[in-house]
Design a protein around this motif. Structure first.
Motif, PDB file in Angstrom:
ATOM      1  N   LYS A 102       0.831  -1.203   0.000  1.00 44.84           N
ATOM      2  CA  LYS A 102       0.000   0.000   0.000  1.00 44.84           C
ATOM      3  C   LYS A 102       0.863   1.251   0.000  1.00 44.84           C
ATOM      4  O   LYS A 102       0.597   2.204  -0.750  1.00 44.84           O
ATOM      5  N   ALA A 103       1.906   1.260   0.830  1.00 44.78           N
ATOM      6  CA  ALA A 103       2.789   2.427   0.894  1.00 44.78           C
ATOM      7  C   ALA A 103       3.580   2.586  -0.395  1.00 44.78           C
ATOM      8  O   ALA A 103       3.874   3.703  -0.824  1.00 44.78           O
ATOM      9  N   ALA A 104       3.931   1.457  -1.039  1.00 48.96           N
ATOM     10  CA  ALA A 104       4.707   1.521  -2.277  1.00 48.96           C
ATOM     11  C   ALA A 104       3.940   2.247  -3.371  1.00 48.96           C
ATOM     12  O   ALA A 104       4.544   2.899  -4.238  1.00 48.96           O
ATOM     13  N   ALA A 105       2.609   2.162  -3.341  1.00 50.80           N
ATOM     14  CA  ALA A 105       1.800   2.845  -4.346  1.00 50.80           C
ATOM     15  C   ALA A 105       1.962   4.358  -4.258  1.00 50.80           C
ATOM     16  O   ALA A 105       1.913   5.064  -5.273  1.00 50.80           O
ATOM     17  N   GLY A 106       2.190   4.858  -3.039  1.00 54.82           N
ATOM     18  CA  GLY A 106       2.373   6.295  -2.868  1.00 54.82           C
ATOM     19  C   GLY A 106       3.814   6.728  -2.734  1.00 54.82           C
ATOM     20  O   GLY A 106       4.106   7.923  -2.627  1.00 54.82           O
ATOM     21  N   TYR A 107       4.723   5.761  -2.741  1.00 52.26           N
ATOM     22  CA  TYR A 107       6.142   6.065  -2.529  1.00 52.26           C
ATOM     23  C   TYR A 107       6.694   7.052  -3.560  1.00 52.26           C
ATOM     24  O   TYR A 107       7.363   8.025  -3.187  1.00 52.26           O
ATOM     25  N   PRO A 108       6.463   6.857  -4.869  1.00 53.48           N
ATOM     26  CA  PRO A 108       7.039   7.787  -5.848  1.00 53.48           C
ATOM     27  C   PRO A 108       6.609   9.234  -5.642  1.00 53.48           C
ATOM     28  O   PRO A 108       7.403  10.156  -5.871  1.00 53.48           O
ATOM     29  N   ASN A 109       5.370   9.446  -5.215  1.00 54.60           N
ATOM     30  CA  ASN A 109       4.867  10.809  -5.034  1.00 54.60           C
ATOM     31  C   ASN A 109       5.312  11.427  -3.720  1.00 54.60           C
ATOM     32  O   ASN A 109       5.285  12.655  -3.579  1.00 54.60           O
ATOM     33  N   ASN A 110       5.708  10.611  -2.759  1.00 55.81           N
ATOM     34  CA  ASN A 110       6.139  11.110  -1.450  1.00 55.81           C
ATOM     35  C   ASN A 110       7.636  10.969  -1.233  1.00 55.81           C
ATOM     36  O   ASN A 110       8.118  11.083  -0.109  1.00 55.81           O
ATOM     37  N   ILE A 111       8.362  10.728  -2.305  1.00 54.59           N
ATOM     38  CA  ILE A 111       9.767  10.361  -2.194  1.00 54.59           C
ATOM     39  C   ILE A 111      10.638  11.456  -1.564  1.00 54.59           C
ATOM     40  O   ILE A 111      11.693  11.179  -1.016  1.00 54.59           O
ATOM     41  N   HIS A 112      10.162  12.706  -1.609  1.00 50.96           N
ATOM     42  CA  HIS A 112      10.918  13.814  -1.020  1.00 50.96           C
ATOM     43  C   HIS A 112      10.325  14.296   0.305  1.00 50.96           C
ATOM     44  O   HIS A 112      10.879  15.206   0.924  1.00 50.96           O
TER      45      HIS A 112
END
Length: 260
Positions: A102-112
Motif C-alpha cells: 500500500k505504501a509503495a503505491a504512494g512512494y514515488p509521489n512522497n519520495i521527497h
C-alpha cells in the motif's frame, strides 16, 4: 541557538544566503508562502515540495541538505538514483524502512516528503552485511519474480548512488515516477539513456525504461519470508521410493521363479 538547529535548517539558510535571496524572495521563488523564516528558526520542517523545488531549480542534493552527503549538487549527467531521504534511529545510525504494498503505491509521489517517511515502520539488523550503507525494504506485489521471490515477500535493498554503478543481471528495486518495481536489470548496448527490466517469470515480457524516469535504485541482497510452506517430497526421495518398488518387484519375480 544555532547549535540547536537541525543541519537541514542551517543548510537551508546557508543556501538562501549564497543565492542572495531575502527570506521573502526565497519563499516566493519556492512558492512556500511565509514559511522560510520558520524553517530557518527550526519551527517548521522542510517539506517534500520544498525539496523538489530545490532539486528542480538548483540541483540541490537532498542528502547534502540533511548532512548525509558532501555532494551539494546532483550531477544529472551521472544518472543519480540515490535515496532522496535517509532516516536514522535515536542513536544516529541509518534505519531500515519497510515499505509495504500500500505504501509503495504512494512512494514515488512522497519520495521527497520527510514527514511521510516517519509514518513507515523502521528497524535495524545488527549484522556486518548491513553496515556502512543505506538499506530499505519493499514488499513484493504480484508473481513476476517467481520462482525466486514470491508474492507478499519482502526484499531488502542497498542504496545505489548512480545508474552507472548498477550491474547487469542483478535484481533491483526500481523506483520510477509512478511505480515501484522489483526486476532484474540489464543495460542496453549503445543506448545509455535506457535500461531493460526483466522478470524472472517467463510469462512477463521485458520492459525498457528511461534512465531519467528512475528516481531511486536499490540492489536486492536479501529477502524476508513469513509463513513457510510445508516441504514437498524431493526428487531424490521419489526416486528412492521408485527404486525400492522396482527392487521389491524384482525380488518378487525371483521368488516366483524359484517356486515354479
Amino acid at each position: 541557538m544555532k547549535s540547536q538547529l537541525t543541519i537541514e535548517a542551517q543548510r537551508f539558510k546557508k543556501l538562501r544566503e549564497e543565492l542572495r535571496h531575502t527570506q521573502q524572495s526565497f519563499a516566493e521563488l519556492l512558492d512556500i508562502g511565509a514559511t522560510t523564516a520558520d524553517i530557518e528558526r527550526g519551527k517548521t520542517k522542510i517539506t517534500g515540495k520544498i525539496i523538489m523545488e530545490l532539486m528542480a531549480q538548483f540541483n540541490i542534493n537532498p542528502l547534502w541538505l540533511y548532512g548525509k552527503s558532501f555532494e551539494k549538487y546532483i550531477d544529472t549527467s551521472r544518472g543519480d538514483v540515490s535515496p532522496k531521504v535517509i532516516t536514522v534511529d535515536n542513536t544516529g545510525n541509518d534505519s531500515i524502512l519497510l515499505v509495504n504494498q500500500k505504501a509503495a503505491a504512494g512512494y514515488p509521489n512522497n519520495i521527497h516528503d520527510t514527514g511521510w517517511y516517519q509514518t513507515l515502520p523502521a528497524f535495524n539488523i545488527p549484522l556486518p552485511e548491513y553496515r556502512n550503507a543505506s538499506y530499505r525494504g519493499f514488499q513484493v506485489e504480484g508473481d513476476s519474480m517467481l520462482p525466486s521471490i514470491k508474492p507478499n515477500e519482502w526484499v531488502l535493498g542497498r542504496a545505489v548512488p548512480s545508474i552507472h554503478e548498477a550491474a547487469d543481471s542483478k535484481i533491483y528495486i526500481v523506483v520510477l515516477r509512478d511505480s515501484v518495481l522489483v526486476k532484474k536489470l540489464q543495460k542496453i548496448p549503445n543506448n545509455p539513456q535506457s535500461i531493460r527490466l526483466i522478470s524472472l517469470n517467463d510469462e512477463y515480457l521485458p520492459i525498457d525504461v528511461k534512465v531519467r524516469d528512475i528516481q531511486e535504485l536499490w540492489l536486492v541482497n536479501s529477502k524476508l519470508s513469513f509463513g513457510l510452506d510445508e516441504p514437498s517430497e524431493s526428487n531424490l526421495l521419489r526416486q528412492l521410493q521408485q527404486s525400492m518398488e522396482e527392487l521389491k518387484a524384482q525380488m518378487k519375480g525371483m521368488s516366483q521363479k524359484k517356486t515354479d
